[in-house]
Each structure stands twice: as C-alpha cells, then as structure tokens.
Scaffold this active site. Sequence first.
Site, PDB file in Angstrom:
ATOM      1  N   ASP A 127      -1.156  -7.283   6.971  1.00 38.06           N
ATOM      2  CA  ASP A 127      -1.155  -6.088   7.830  1.00 38.06           C
ATOM      3  C   ASP A 127      -1.350  -6.414   9.320  1.00 38.06           C
ATOM      4  OD1 ASP A 127      -0.980  -4.676   5.486  1.00 38.06           O
ATOM      5  OD2 ASP A 127      -3.100  -4.131   5.428  1.00 38.06           O
ATOM      6  N   ALA A 186      16.017  -0.586  14.050  1.00 32.93           N
ATOM      7  CA  ALA A 186      15.887   0.664  13.285  1.00 32.93           C
ATOM      8  C   ALA A 186      16.000   1.885  14.203  1.00 32.93           C
ATOM      9  CB  ALA A 186      14.537   0.684  12.577  1.00 32.93           C
ATOM     10  N   LYS A 213      27.125   6.549  14.713  1.00 31.01           N
ATOM     11  CA  LYS A 213      26.640   5.399  13.935  1.00 31.01           C
ATOM     12  C   LYS A 213      27.021   5.596  12.470  1.00 31.01           C
ATOM     13  CE  LYS A 213      22.712   4.170  16.869  1.00 31.01           C
ATOM     14  NZ  LYS A 213      21.273   3.960  16.960  1.00 31.01           N
ATOM     15  N   GLN A 255       6.729  -7.862  -0.143  1.00 34.91           N
ATOM     16  CA  GLN A 255       6.317  -8.257   1.213  1.00 34.91           C
ATOM     17  C   GLN A 255       5.148  -9.242   1.216  1.00 34.91           C
ATOM     18  OE1 GLN A 255       6.395  -4.372   3.817  1.00 34.91           O
ATOM     19  NE2 GLN A 255       6.233  -3.816   1.688  1.00 34.91           N
ATOM     20  N   ARG A 256       4.406  -9.286   0.126  1.00 38.46           N
ATOM     21  CA  ARG A 256       3.258 -10.213   0.080  1.00 38.46           C
ATOM     22  C   ARG A 256       3.594 -11.499  -0.674  1.00 38.46           C
ATOM     23  NH1 ARG A 256      -1.339  -6.208  -1.151  1.00 38.46           N
ATOM     24  NH2 ARG A 256      -1.702  -7.488  -2.968  1.00 38.46           N
TER      25      ARG A 256
HETATM   26  O1  F6P Z   1      -3.831  -4.795   2.948  1.00 38.75           O
HETATM   27  C1  F6P Z   1      -2.671  -5.370   2.460  1.00 38.75           C
HETATM   28  C2  F6P Z   1      -1.831  -4.365   1.727  1.00 38.75           C
HETATM   29  O2  F6P Z   1      -0.684  -5.038   1.263  1.00 38.75           O
HETATM   30  C3  F6P Z   1      -1.451  -3.108   2.486  1.00 38.75           C
HETATM   31  O3  F6P Z   1      -0.393  -3.269   3.397  1.00 38.75           O
HETATM   32  C4  F6P Z   1      -1.099  -2.178   1.376  1.00 38.75           C
HETATM   33  O4  F6P Z   1      -1.196  -0.834   1.819  1.00 38.75           O
HETATM   34  C5  F6P Z   1      -2.113  -2.533   0.330  1.00 38.75           C
HETATM   35  O5  F6P Z   1      -2.538  -3.867   0.610  1.00 38.75           O
HETATM   36  C6  F6P Z   1      -1.643  -2.499  -1.091  1.00 38.75           C
HETATM   37  O6  F6P Z   1      -2.742  -2.778  -1.901  1.00 38.75           O
HETATM   38  P1  F6P Z   1      -2.662  -3.226  -3.407  1.00 38.75           P
HETATM   39  O7  F6P Z   1      -2.062  -4.598  -3.473  1.00 38.75           O
HETATM   40  O8  F6P Z   1      -4.075  -3.219  -3.862  1.00 38.75           O
HETATM   41  O9  F6P Z   1      -1.786  -2.241  -4.111  1.00 38.75           O
END
Ligand code: F6P
Length: 323
Positions: A127, A186, A213, A255-256
Amino acid sequence: MRRIAIVTSGGDAPGMNTALNAAYQMGRDLGIELVGVRRGYEGLSEGDFVPFDPLELRESMNRGGTILGTARYEAFITEEIQQQAIRHLADGDMEGLIVIGGNGSQRGSLTIHTHGFPVVGIASTVDNDLYGSDVSIGVDTALNTIIDSLDRIGTTADSHHRAFLVEVMGRDYGYLALMSGIASGAEVIVTPEFEMEPEEVARELRLAHDQGKRYAIAVVTDGAKNGVEKIADYIEKHPQEFDFELRMTILGHVQRGGSPTVFDRYLATRLGSAAVQALRDGKRGVLAGWRDSGVAYVPLREVVSGRKDLNVSLWRLALMLSK
Ligand code: F6P
C-alpha cells in the site's frame, strides 16, 4: 548481540523473502544467529520459532510471499498476549526482534519496544502507506503488476469499445491508484483522499467517449467510499447517461503475488541487512525505512502516529493528463 528473531507480519509483500535472506547473511557475517518466527505475531505469541535453512533462503529469496508465513492477528493488541510474546522471546534467548511489515505490524513493534524489548522494524507493505518511509518493500512490484494488468485490460477494452472500472489495492491510501493511473493514462482515478461520486465517474467516462476515445479506464482504490460496485450500480441504473458498455475488474491479490522487481530486491536487501546492523549498533524502537534513496531510521513512535498524505501536485498532474 548473539541471537535475533525475525518475523514477517500482516499482508505479505514481494521482497519479504529477499529481506529475510539479507538479514540472515548480515547476521552470519556479524556472528549473530537469525531465527525465524512462523505466522506473524500469532506465531510469536506462541513461541513458534524455526531455524533458517540457508539453502531454502537462497532458493526463495527472489520468490514472492514469505517462507515464514504471515497473519493478521488482532489479539496482539492485548497486553497479556504481548507479554506472552516477550516471554517466548526471552525463553528462546533472543536478544532482539526484527518485524517486517506495514502499519499494523509496526504498531505491534512499538508495543514490544515499549515493554523494553529491543525491536527494529522493516518497512514492507504494497500500500505504501507507512509513514517515515518514502517507499516500502512490495510497492514497486505491485505497481508493475497493476500496470501490466491495466495494459492488458486496455487492449480488450479497445477492441470492444468498452469502459472498465478496475479496483486496485491500497485500502485507505490511494497511492497505488494514483501512480498506476498516471502511468497507464487512466481516464479516472478514485482514491479515498479525493473521493468522487458515482455520477462524476460516469460523467468523466462519458466525456472520454464524447472525445472520440475508443475505451476508457477508471482506476478505483479498494478502500474508496464509492467503490467499483457502487459506481457500476449507478451506471447500470442510468444507462441513458452512458455510451460505453461497462465491465468491472477487481485485480485483488494478484497485486501481492509474483517475483519482486529489481528495485524491491534491492530495497529488501538494503533494509534486511540494515535492520540487523541497527540492532547490533544498539538502535532500538526504530523503523528501517527508505528516504532520499538511502536507508533511514525513523522512531517507531513517529511512524505509528504519522499519516502519509497523497501528493496533491501529482493528483493535479493526473487530472490534467486524464483530460
Ligand atoms: O494492506 C495490504 C492489502 O493488500 C490492502 O491493499 C488490501 O486492502 C488488504 O491488504 C487486503 O487484505 P487481505 O489480504 O487480508 O484480504
């Protein structure tokens, strides 16, 4: 100092494993044993320690996630659980603790520091909302993943002449939406700091259509008051005000994930090694963060009480670019 425990806590972030490896290697060099804590603060409160296997560390250092596992552990706010964790640290002959994580995790670090146990935090959260660090481990990788996804969405949106609402992470801080919105061009960026009503978003997307567009994208922070569902709901109920066909994509935990980028590997290596040096040098209750292209030690008290503001001039730039 002979033994340090290290824990990954809260949401995982690409680069956590790189930081673990760097901390371990720095410890080895300084004659300090690094011991892992499984499952974040939950594991810490149960004394779930694990010795590192250097080969496993080496093999996983460039993979996303955390080999130690992680957890969101609300119970750590209680004094009793905190004391339990400190007892386990003392019983395990740990002389220091490194906490790799974001806001909630560093609040936990501060409580341990307040109880007198030597702690150093490492800034890690996709974040990028951690006060005291310009950037945290995982942010760059998440942004690159978002950009790649927005580019992919762009080609299908273009082919079908559609508008897309794309939800990105960030929770209460619109950094990921703002930066990815600027970088991808965007049409609309919705963040908790600069909220937009659903009708405003619809109007901006329609404007893009009127300008000729072939498609338009709105990037929306997951923590925005008017999130993708509310906006989609409004557009569905007012079809006469909207010329594009609408689709919605929630990027979610993709995204993670993934391998850390070059920058995240570099950042995690610098912060992981710096945290061990800091404890060895007698630093206590600080966050190893990144400021002005270098490691900076910021008091955890400041980190926890501070709040990052979204850059208003960047926001204005984004508005100008989207027109
Ligand atoms: O804080 C990191 C984050 O990926 C946020 O962007 C998102 O809102 C949240 O965690 C999601 O949490 P969890 O993985 O517990 O669903």
